[in-house]
Design an enzyme around this catalytic site. Structure first.
Site, PDB file in Angstrom:
ATOM      1  N   TYR A  48      23.127  -3.215 -19.047  1.00  0.00           N
ATOM      2  CA  TYR A  48      21.680  -3.384 -19.053  1.00  0.00           C
ATOM      3  C   TYR A  48      21.061  -2.376 -20.005  1.00  0.00           C
ATOM      4  CZ  TYR A  48      16.856  -3.621 -17.353  1.00  0.00           C
ATOM      5  OH  TYR A  48      15.493  -3.758 -17.273  1.00  0.00           O
ATOM      6  N   ASP A  62       7.006   5.144 -20.225  1.00  0.00           N
ATOM      7  CA  ASP A  62       7.239   3.693 -20.179  1.00  0.00           C
ATOM      8  C   ASP A  62       5.917   2.974 -19.932  1.00  0.00           C
ATOM      9  OD1 ASP A  62       8.436   1.199 -20.022  1.00  0.00           O
ATOM     10  OD2 ASP A  62       9.018   1.447 -17.917  1.00  0.00           O
ATOM     11  N   ASP A  89      15.513  -5.323 -21.472  1.00  0.00           N
ATOM     12  CA  ASP A  89      14.134  -5.347 -21.007  1.00  0.00           C
ATOM     13  C   ASP A  89      13.225  -5.568 -22.217  1.00  0.00           C
ATOM     14  OD1 ASP A  89      11.595  -4.786 -20.044  1.00  0.00           O
ATOM     15  OD2 ASP A  89      12.102  -2.807 -19.247  1.00  0.00           O
ATOM     16  N   ASP A  91       9.933  -6.101 -21.925  1.00  0.00           N
ATOM     17  CA  ASP A  91       8.561  -5.808 -21.483  1.00  0.00           C
ATOM     18  C   ASP A  91       7.745  -7.098 -21.344  1.00  0.00           C
ATOM     19  OD1 ASP A  91       9.068  -3.135 -21.234  1.00  0.00           O
ATOM     20  OD2 ASP A  91       8.186  -2.551 -23.131  1.00  0.00           O
ATOM     21  N   HIS A 116      14.560  -9.985 -20.161  1.00  0.00           N
ATOM     22  CA  HIS A 116      13.542 -10.365 -19.180  1.00  0.00           C
ATOM     23  C   HIS A 116      12.154 -10.075 -19.722  1.00  0.00           C
ATOM     24  CE1 HIS A 116      12.942  -6.215 -17.606  1.00  0.00           C
ATOM     25  NE2 HIS A 116      14.252  -6.102 -17.524  1.00  0.00           N
ATOM     26  N   GLU A 118       8.108  -9.841 -18.487  1.00  0.00           N
ATOM     27  CA  GLU A 118       7.364  -9.585 -17.261  1.00  0.00           C
ATOM     28  C   GLU A 118       5.925 -10.094 -17.334  1.00  0.00           C
ATOM     29  OE1 GLU A 118       6.135  -4.946 -17.506  1.00  0.00           O
ATOM     30  OE2 GLU A 118       8.243  -5.417 -17.878  1.00  0.00           O
ATOM     31  N   CYS A 126       5.546   1.388 -15.333  1.00  0.00           N
ATOM     32  CA  CYS A 126       6.796   1.244 -14.599  1.00  0.00           C
ATOM     33  C   CYS A 126       6.543   0.403 -13.351  1.00  0.00           C
ATOM     34  CB  CYS A 126       7.336   2.621 -14.207  1.00  0.00           C
ATOM     35  SG  CYS A 126       8.716   2.560 -13.043  1.00  0.00           S
ATOM     36  N   ARG A 161      10.410 -11.695 -15.013  1.00  0.00           N
ATOM     37  CA  ARG A 161      10.130 -10.644 -14.042  1.00  0.00           C
ATOM     38  C   ARG A 161       8.700 -10.783 -13.539  1.00  0.00           C
ATOM     39  NH1 ARG A 161      10.019  -4.066 -15.218  1.00  0.00           N
ATOM     40  NH2 ARG A 161       8.019  -3.754 -14.196  1.00  0.00           N
ATOM     41  N   GLU A 191      10.311  -7.728  -8.994  1.00  0.00           N
ATOM     42  CA  GLU A 191      10.268  -6.274  -9.017  1.00  0.00           C
ATOM     43  C   GLU A 191       9.703  -5.703  -7.727  1.00  0.00           C
ATOM     44  OE1 GLU A 191      11.568  -3.697  -9.826  1.00  0.00           O
ATOM     45  OE2 GLU A 191      10.803  -3.036 -11.768  1.00  0.00           O
ATOM     46  N   ASN A 213      16.698  -4.904  -8.770  1.00  0.00           N
ATOM     47  CA  ASN A 213      16.591  -3.632  -9.483  1.00  0.00           C
ATOM     48  C   ASN A 213      16.803  -2.496  -8.490  1.00  0.00           C
ATOM     49  OD1 ASN A 213      15.995  -1.464 -11.109  1.00  0.00           O
ATOM     50  ND2 ASN A 213      13.815  -1.941 -11.316  1.00  0.00           N
TER      51      ASN A 213
END
Length: 300
Positions: A48, A62, A89, A91, A116, A118, A126, A161, A191, A213
């Site tokens: 990952y 982040d 990721d 975002d 992924h 989101e 985060c 996500r 999440e 996660n």
């Protein structure tokens, strides 16, 4: 040696098949290519690439400050060295739906097995912190449809996500997950679910694979792989675990070096030169070199 022995297409096909197997796939987060080699050697099923880790590696929080160029470059460097599939990721897709479409193709070109996307509002936060917001459902669906329409390799996995659980509760998260799957998501990443019961509810709500996660210091209970298998989770990520351990060791080592004036007390805790060379396959490079080039000088 050098690059993975497998093509990106082969790794994507293997990832698809593994997701369809119903078994649990474990994906520790790699903070650089060398740690990806260690993950591979340790026998895990995938790698990952965390947005939080990549941001931290650049000494940034982040909050959506990294660019597609930075993410694709680093993720591609990590994917290059391992025969395992790498999930990254992405975002919020780095912009509007058209940007999301380009993101998918850039990540395909970089050799990733999937990503992924989101449903947070930019600038994102985060997923285990308070104060985040999500876009309306139609906007979230447009992101996923754009991603699904843009991919050229049908085996590239698009994971949706959703951060709705922490804002509107489990029921809203289940409803959004169903809609995201209907929009074309191959996998759902809910999440900040609280516990095993909530993952079990998510498993029952959608027909596509789901991802858990297991990040430290977050809102989710740290569940064992046995529990995750029992409730039907397909993929588990440990996004920041290795970076946190590494930086903890760095911080402690600097304190010892400053206090003692020497690293002597730390040597026994270090990876040795031999262990590093073994992980890098140093001997394989030397052997290859002797087959194509001789260092012996010969006067012509």
């Amino acid at each position: 040696m050098l690059h993975s022995r497998l093509t990106a297409q082969a790794k994507r096909g293997a990832f698809r098949a593994a997701l369809a197997s119903g078994d649990l796939l474990r994906l520790p987060g790699a903070f650089n290519p060398l740690s990806a080699l260690a993950i591979t050697r340790a026998g895990f099923e995938g790698v990952y690439v965390s947005g939080a880790v990549l941001s931290a590696d650049l000494a940034l929080p982040d909050i959506g400050l990294t660019t597609l160029t930075e993410v694709s470059r680093r993720a591609g460097e990590i994917a290059r060295v391992t025969d395992l599939p790498a999930l990254v990721d992405a975002d919020t897709g780095f912009g509007e739906p058209l940007n999301t479409a380009r993101t998918i193709q850039v990540l395909e070109d970089a050799g990733l097995a999937g990503c992924h996307i989101e449903d947070q509002v930019n600038p994102k936060r985060c997923g285990h912190l308070d104060g985040k917001s999500v876009v309306p459902l139609p906007d979230a669906l447009r992101r996923i449809r754009a991603a699904a329409d843009a991919r050229r390799d049908p085996d590239f996995v698009i994971c949706a996500r959703t951060d709705v659980r922490a804002l509107e509760g489990l029921g809203a998260a289940l409803d959004r997950a169903r809609a995201l799957a209907d929009a074309g998501a191959d996998m759902i990443f809910p999440e900040a679910l609280a516990n095993a019961a909530e993952f079990e509810a998510m498993r029952k709500a959608v027909d596509v694979p789901i991802l858990a996660n297991m990040t430290e210091f977050g809102k989710s209970t740290l569940l064992t792989t046995e529990t995750l298998r029992d409730v039907g989770v397909n993929v588990v990520i440990y996004p920041v675990t290795l970076l946190r351990l590494a930086m903890g060791a760095v911080t402690e080592a600097l304190s010892v070096l400053a206090a003692d004036g020497t690293q002597a007390a730390l040597v026994e805790r270090m990876q040795t030169r031999g262990e590093l060379y073994d992980l890098l396959g140093y001997a394989d490079y030397a052997k290859f070199d002797t087959t194509v080039f001789s260092h012996a000088y010969r006067e012509q």
